[in-house]
Design an enzyme around this catalytic site. Structure first.
Site, PDB file in Angstrom:
ATOM      1  N   SER A 188       2.797  37.082 -29.476  1.00 12.24           N
ATOM      2  CA  SER A 188       3.141  38.486 -29.964  1.00 12.24           C
ATOM      3  C   SER A 188       2.003  38.891 -31.204  1.00 12.24           C
ATOM      4  CB  SER A 188       4.977  38.302 -30.472  1.00 12.24           C
ATOM      5  OG  SER A 188       5.412  38.254 -29.193  1.00 12.24           O
ATOM      6  N   ASP A 225       9.664  41.816 -29.774  1.00 14.73           N
ATOM      7  CA  ASP A 225       8.181  40.763 -30.630  1.00 14.73           C
ATOM      8  C   ASP A 225       8.317  41.189 -31.862  1.00 14.73           C
ATOM      9  OD1 ASP A 225       8.386  39.939 -27.893  1.00 14.73           O
ATOM     10  OD2 ASP A 225       5.976  41.440 -27.802  1.00 14.73           O
TER      11      ASP A 225
HETATM   12  C1  GLA Z   1       6.406  41.232 -23.578  1.00 14.16           C
HETATM   13  C2  GLA Z   1       6.942  42.841 -24.584  1.00 14.16           C
HETATM   14  C3  GLA Z   1       8.098  42.772 -24.992  1.00 14.16           C
HETATM   15  C4  GLA Z   1       9.504  42.320 -23.348  1.00 14.16           C
HETATM   16  C5  GLA Z   1       9.360  40.708 -23.116  1.00 14.16           C
HETATM   17  C6  GLA Z   1       9.756  40.275 -22.166  1.00 14.16           C
HETATM   18  O1  GLA Z   1       6.445  40.364 -24.863  1.00 14.16           O
HETATM   19  O2  GLA Z   1       6.085  42.606 -25.799  1.00 14.16           O
HETATM   20  O3  GLA Z   1       9.296  43.490 -25.275  1.00 14.16           O
HETATM   21  O4  GLA Z   1       9.417  42.881 -22.895  1.00 14.16           O
HETATM   22  O5  GLA Z   1       7.848  41.001 -23.226  1.00 14.16           O
HETATM   23  O6  GLA Z   1      11.143  40.143 -22.459  1.00 14.16           O
END
Ligand code: GLA
Length: 385
Positions: A128, A174
């Site tokens: 993230s 995230d």
């Molecule tokens: C990514 C997305 C989140 C979530 C994950 C899976 O990180 O940004 O919003 O959906 O995948 O859990």
């Protein structure tokens, strides 16, 4: 100068010729459990990493935003015209412009600002980095402008930046993790109500460690596949006549599956419904201080992502299998899938040997060597000074 805040300061001075008014830091995250449940209005349990993105910032006159980034070494500048038309600012700048857009769109009087951004969150590892950038910029703008936007309302706004300005159809996990996590805790988030509970997650006291294994797998078609999974889930909910898959409980699952003809939709629905339940079960164990016992839930989550949601890749499965074979209590991919990182819950004393076993399994398969590091839950976004 290696500290990330020092690097942001140095960048700011070099670019703008004076010190910043302050520093705002926001972390990357791993998700302990609850994958692809957020956009189904379900439950997630991420925790913040000690790796952070720092925005050194101050105000500038007018509706103009100027941003230097350590990573690209370039400075970009945009005004209200570019902001008000999603898509005009592209690349990494879109995350910054997107935040400004989302704030303005929500009616906030956003101050013009200058930023220097430095980060320890690796890009493309599924940790993230984009949410960390959004959160650092957002918290800086809220403070610099004295905006009325409490922390619990900030994740939705950062998510809008990502959905509408950047154009990625992600859920709210995230941004929530980066903004709302607490030191030493995992964040139990109900993605429908945005209610949170901070769950103590004291690995050290339990004699445990959390190994984060960067698979170094190239992200193959991750964006398209993510959007496709989201669509399948929405289609499943519609066929079942519920607002979101969150509304199907584990007790209703068999009856729900019997109503779905398409085997792929059935697998997707089964993943989401069982994954929501695994989050609830994990939270119950952690509340009871039974940290060691969450291992099998983590592994079951992985199996579900591999077989039902079909979002893992060979490097990821190899890391999970090798970690488990070397004695990990549980292991799973974390994040959106098709690459990224694996979490392995291990006895503290076994962290090195599990990491070595994964590295050896990679060498045997001819994969690029993985990255391995142990982490503890860290604080969410904060002003440093
Ligand atoms: C990514 C997305 C989140 C979530 C994950 C899976 O990180 O940004 O919003 O959906 O995948 O859990």
């Amino acid at each position: 100068m290696t500290d990330v805040a020092d690097r942001a300061t140095a960048g700011f001075r070099q670019e703008f010729g004076e010190p910043p008014a302050g520093h705002w830091a926001a972390p990357g995250r791993v998700n302990l459990i609850g994958e692809h449940t957020d956009y189904n209005d379900g439950f997630v349990l991420p925790f913040a990493l000690p790796l952070r993105t720092v925005a050194a910032a101050d105000r500038q006159e007018g509706a103009r935003w100027t941003v230097w980034s350590e990573l690209s070494g370039e400075t970009i500048s945009f005004g209200a015209d570019e902001v008000d038309e999603p898509g005009r600012v592209t690349g990494w700048g879109a995350y910054v412009a997107g935040v400004v857009w989302a704030l303005r769109d929500a009616g906030h009087d956003v101050p013009g600002a200058r930023f220097a951004i430095a980060s320890d969150v690796p890009l493309g590892a599924g940790l993230s980095s984009s949410a960390a950038l959004e959160a650092a910029v957002l918290t800086a703008l809220v403070d610099l402008g004295g905006l009325d936007l409490p922390a619990d309302r900030q994740p939705r706004l950062a998510q809008r930046a990502e959905n509408h300005y950047v154009g990625a159809p992600t859920g709210i996990m995230d941004q929530s993790a980066s903004i709302r996590c607490r030191d030493g805790h995992a964040l139990f988030l109900d993605c429908r109500t945005e209610g949170v509970e901070h769950i103590p997650f004291d690995l050290r006291a339990a004699g445990l460690a959390m190994l984060v294994i960067d698979s170094h797998a190239p992200h193959r078609h991750a964006d398209g596949e993510y959007a496709a999974r989201r669509k399948s889930c929405e289609a499943g909910a519609e066929l079942l006549g519920v607002p979101a898959l969150r509304d199907v409980t584990i007790d209703q699952l068999d009856a729900a599956l019997a109503r779905l003809d398409d085997p792929e939709t059935r697998r997707r629905v089964r993943h989401v419904v069982t994954e929501d339940q695994r989050v609830l079960d994990t939270v119950a164990l952690l509340r009871a201080g039974r940290v060691r016992e969450i291992g099998p839930l983590l592994t079951a989550s992985h199996v579900s992502m591999r077989d039902d949601f079909e979002i893992t890749v060979p490097e990821i499965d190899t890391a999970v299998e090798a970690a488990l074979a070397a004695g990990a209590l549980g292991a799973r991919m974390t994040g959106g899938g098709f690459g990224g990182c694996v979490l392995a819950l291990v006895e503290a004393a076994a962290a090195d040997s599990v990491a070595a076993a994964v590295t050896a399994a990679y060498a045997e398969r001819g994969f690029t060597a993985p990255g391995t590091v142990t982490v503890l839950p860290a604080p969410g976004a904060t002003r440093l000074d």
